[in-house]
Scaffold this motif. Sequence first.
Motif, PDB file in Angstrom:
ATOM      1  N   LYS A  64     -35.060 -24.613 -11.591  1.00  0.00           N
ATOM      2  CA  LYS A  64     -34.114 -25.419 -12.362  1.00  0.00           C
ATOM      3  C   LYS A  64     -32.809 -24.652 -12.591  1.00  0.00           C
ATOM      4  N   GLU A  65     -32.914 -23.358 -12.870  1.00  0.00           N
ATOM      5  CA  GLU A  65     -31.716 -22.544 -13.097  1.00  0.00           C
ATOM      6  C   GLU A  65     -30.888 -22.432 -11.817  1.00  0.00           C
ATOM      7  N   LYS A  66     -31.559 -22.345 -10.678  1.00  0.00           N
ATOM      8  CA  LYS A  66     -30.824 -22.279  -9.413  1.00  0.00           C
ATOM      9  C   LYS A  66     -30.070 -23.575  -9.152  1.00  0.00           C
ATOM     10  N   LEU A  67     -30.701 -24.693  -9.516  1.00  0.00           N
ATOM     11  CA  LEU A  67     -30.018 -25.987  -9.372  1.00  0.00           C
ATOM     12  C   LEU A  67     -28.818 -26.075 -10.313  1.00  0.00           C
ATOM     13  N   ARG A  68     -28.989 -25.584 -11.552  1.00  0.00           N
ATOM     14  CA  ARG A  68     -27.867 -25.574 -12.502  1.00  0.00           C
ATOM     15  C   ARG A  68     -26.708 -24.735 -11.956  1.00  0.00           C
ATOM     16  N   LEU A  69     -27.056 -23.576 -11.401  1.00  0.00           N
ATOM     17  CA  LEU A  69     -26.023 -22.694 -10.856  1.00  0.00           C
ATOM     18  C   LEU A  69     -25.301 -23.363  -9.693  1.00  0.00           C
ATOM     19  N   ASP A  70     -26.072 -23.932  -8.769  1.00  0.00           N
ATOM     20  CA  ASP A  70     -25.456 -24.585  -7.611  1.00  0.00           C
ATOM     21  C   ASP A  70     -24.557 -25.735  -8.045  1.00  0.00           C
ATOM     22  N   GLY A  71     -25.022 -26.508  -9.025  1.00  0.00           N
ATOM     23  CA  GLY A  71     -24.213 -27.627  -9.514  1.00  0.00           C
ATOM     24  C   GLY A  71     -22.929 -27.153 -10.170  1.00  0.00           C
ATOM     25  N   ALA A  72     -23.014 -26.068 -10.945  1.00  0.00           N
ATOM     26  CA  ALA A  72     -21.827 -25.535 -11.616  1.00  0.00           C
ATOM     27  C   ALA A  72     -20.829 -24.980 -10.605  1.00  0.00           C
ATOM     28  N   ILE A  73     -21.346 -24.331  -9.544  1.00  0.00           N
ATOM     29  CA  ILE A  73     -20.457 -23.789  -8.511  1.00  0.00           C
ATOM     30  C   ILE A  73     -19.721 -24.928  -7.806  1.00  0.00           C
ATOM     31  N   GLU A  74     -20.447 -26.002  -7.497  1.00  0.00           N
ATOM     32  CA  GLU A  74     -19.797 -27.153  -6.863  1.00  0.00           C
ATOM     33  C   GLU A  74     -18.738 -27.756  -7.783  1.00  0.00           C
ATOM     34  N   GLN A  75     -19.050 -27.832  -9.073  1.00  0.00           N
ATOM     35  CA  GLN A  75     -18.081 -28.365 -10.031  1.00  0.00           C
ATOM     36  C   GLN A  75     -16.851 -27.464 -10.129  1.00  0.00           C
ATOM     37  N   LEU A  76     -17.096 -26.160 -10.110  1.00  0.00           N
ATOM     38  CA  LEU A  76     -15.989 -25.210 -10.140  1.00  0.00           C
ATOM     39  C   LEU A  76     -15.093 -25.393  -8.916  1.00  0.00           C
ATOM     40  N   ARG A  77     -15.705 -25.487  -7.752  1.00  0.00           N
ATOM     41  CA  ARG A  77     -14.922 -25.664  -6.531  1.00  0.00           C
ATOM     42  C   ARG A  77     -14.120 -26.960  -6.566  1.00  0.00           C
ATOM     43  N   ALA A  78     -14.743 -28.016  -7.087  1.00  0.00           N
ATOM     44  CA  ALA A  78     -14.050 -29.305  -7.178  1.00  0.00           C
ATOM     45  C   ALA A  78     -12.855 -29.208  -8.119  1.00  0.00           C
ATOM     46  N   GLN A  79     -13.031 -28.491  -9.241  1.00  0.00           N
ATOM     47  CA  GLN A  79     -11.924 -28.324 -10.189  1.00  0.00           C
ATOM     48  C   GLN A  79     -10.752 -27.595  -9.537  1.00  0.00           C
ATOM     49  N   ILE A  80     -11.063 -26.532  -8.802  1.00  0.00           N
ATOM     50  CA  ILE A  80     -10.002 -25.757  -8.178  1.00  0.00           C
ATOM     51  C   ILE A  80      -9.337 -26.551  -7.063  1.00  0.00           C
ATOM     52  N   ASP A  81     -10.126 -27.274  -6.282  1.00  0.00           N
ATOM     53  CA  ASP A  81      -9.546 -28.122  -5.238  1.00  0.00           C
ATOM     54  C   ASP A  81      -8.623 -29.175  -5.846  1.00  0.00           C
ATOM     55  N   GLU A  82      -9.066 -29.762  -6.958  1.00  0.00           N
ATOM     56  CA  GLU A  82      -8.248 -30.780  -7.624  1.00  0.00           C
ATOM     57  C   GLU A  82      -6.958 -30.166  -8.160  1.00  0.00           C
ATOM     58  N   LEU A  83      -7.067 -28.957  -8.686  1.00  0.00           N
ATOM     59  CA  LEU A  83      -5.893 -28.264  -9.213  1.00  0.00           C
ATOM     60  C   LEU A  83      -4.879 -28.013  -8.105  1.00  0.00           C
ATOM     61  N   ILE A  84      -5.365 -27.560  -6.953  1.00  0.00           N
ATOM     62  CA  ILE A  84      -4.459 -27.258  -5.843  1.00  0.00           C
ATOM     63  C   ILE A  84      -3.905 -28.546  -5.235  1.00  0.00           C
ATOM     64  N   ASP A  85      -4.780 -29.518  -5.008  1.00  0.00           N
ATOM     65  CA  ASP A  85      -4.354 -30.750  -4.349  1.00  0.00           C
ATOM     66  C   ASP A  85      -3.405 -31.560  -5.217  1.00  0.00           C
TER      67      ASP A  85
END
Length: 754
Positions: free
Chosen positions: A217-238
């Motif tokens: 479950k913790e690995k899934l939480r981590l993976d989900g947070a990393i994807e959310q982080l990447r999406a935030q940064i992509d949105e910031l740049i785009d």
Amino acid sequence: MVTSALGPRVLLRRLREVMAEPETAQKRLDKIVVLIAANMVAEVCSIYVMRPGQVLELYSTEGLKREAVHLSKLNVGEGLVGTIAGEAQLLNLADAQAHPAFKYLPETGEEAYHSFLGVPILRNGIVIGVLVVQNRTRRHYTDEEEEALQTTAMVLAEIIASGGLTDVARDVAADISHVRSHHVKGDALADGIALGHVVLHEPRVVVENLIAENIPKEKLRLDGAIEQLRAQIDELIDGTDTRGGEYSEVLETFRMFAHDRGWVNKLRETVETGLTAEAAVERVQSDNRARMMRTPDPYLRERMHDLDDLANRLLRILTGQIATASRGDLPQNAIVVARNMGPAELLDYDRTKLRGVILEEAGHGSHVAIVARALGIPAMGQSEGIIDVVDTGTPIILDGTVGEVYVRPSPEIEKAYADKARFNARRQAQFAALRDTPAITRDGVKIDLGINAGLLVDLPHLRDSGAEGIGLFRTELQFMMAQHFPRLDTQVRHYRGILAAANERPVTFRTLDIGADKLLPYLRQVKEDNPAMGWRAIRMALDRPALLRLQLRALLKAGAGQTLRVMFPMIAEVHEFVTAKAMIEDEKRYLKKHGHKIPAKLEVGAMIEVPALVWQLDQLLPELDFVSIGSNDLVQFLYASDRGNPRLAHRYDPLSPAVLKTIRAIVLAGQKHGVHVNLCGEMAGRPIEAMALIGLGLTSISMAPAAIGPVKTMILSADRVKLWEFMEPLLARPDHSLRETLSSYAKSAGIRLI
């Protein structure tokens, strides 16, 4: 050594159980080393704690002689344990005694043990102890065993720092205080001394849940947070115009780190040791910080800041904690520490509790520094590395007079600064005694001293300082603090309050000077490569005339029946002033037509801060009632030097012949046309610069309220005629600066520069 089949997860849970037992700190530590030894199948487990003087003391052991506890000590850098602490890196040795750093301590009985695995106990990248396991058999420990011990050390650090070991926590807190005592130098931005405790502008995320209940479950939480982080940064740049420039590079760096496989894999591996996703992020980042803080390479140290930012973003996603502190709920004697901040962010803080501001990046000419001086808040900038050595609550002393900070000061330093603060209070009392004394030079020239302000709460400074008026009222601060553009009636009430509080003293309102680093959250602006020289101030106002007309109407209504002084910023050509002045006339006619009372007297002026205007004074001055020199922008534009750039902060001096000759030309033009000339920039607030301005012929200057006393003291001891006689030939020199020459003259002439 073979790790127990129970694994680190069971060990972590057992550690928590031990901490919950009603035992003394020493007994808890003794149980912890037994647990670790059993779990790691080690014959020795020892905990060393950092003590005052950077000494590592054996606090508990399983396997070594018990009488060595609290007796065996090693300096940082001494022996294997000291080497681990000094380098913040683990040591994995098959034969410890063959290592060149090995130091034999006969009281421990460790000569029987050969295999050695030691890891630093880290807290926010700072070594607070060392955890060691040993065995008789000569062998290297496996990667899994290294990881298990590092994870255990991380949890042990959190337990100690959170107070789980009450007695030891007090000792370790004192030890960390000593180890992390720092003297940081920077640029003095605003005078004053402050003793208090740190409040981080962007506080570190607090991780409360360390031990995982469900690793998948913790690995899934981590993976989900990393994807959310990447999406935030992509949105910031785009969503941002990032065509070239440093801003684009910063965002792309974040994107690169967020997609770095090595970083992500390390996070996932750390979760597998039994930590929660957020604890894994914190541990990996603490390891990175410990490594990178010890490198002399400035590029790698800067990457540490990038990784800190990235890790904090990820932690906020995982924990749901907000990014910034609650600025209205400050503790008493708060000293805010930040990398940088805008002027509106500083205004968010409760000034009854705020004692000082320390910034890593801001320079003397930044707007946040100007606001700090206006509010009388001691401030320091260019404080490299300050964020790396403090936490919220850290005791700290700020000397904004010379630009020095003491983190976790010794009792001797604290006493010395308490005495210095009392001395400053007495000096302020002396300045206060001059409050009602006119600022007249020794040869009888009256100098009008005004203050710069921006909010209604600044008005008590007008009375307390003895200033004769407000030479610059920055109207944009009201707009920057609002959630939406202030309505007409809101602006009218605000300006009426200012005029009423001034109690018939003159107030010069500067129309909106927004743009550059002063942005309105509700006004969309396009990113500019050179915002200080871009679409700002009068340029924006003339392009958006409805905004300017609304403000002018509010000012005219607020000043009904009184004297109203309005000036326009950033005028670069006469046509801009004429156009803006025509808007005032239009608004006067509108108000008269609709039966509104208008000011009994209206004076309209312009700021001279764009060098091009200096060569248009003969055309400009007949069109207006007064001018005010904005020395901050005038100097930066004269030298094409960004005043907010730390690399240029000390490159050019306002006491250079070029700047002084420019100001002299403006003074002479004002005399020629019978137009009043004021200077409202930061030059006016420093006694030696103010002395030069008076020598140049200025009789009206405005400054931060706290500067009135020192500047008036200087004026009372100066002879303007003799000062100009000394200065006039200096203006023909090719010198970089006249500062030392003027300082020497002041001493010889008995002019008091406090």
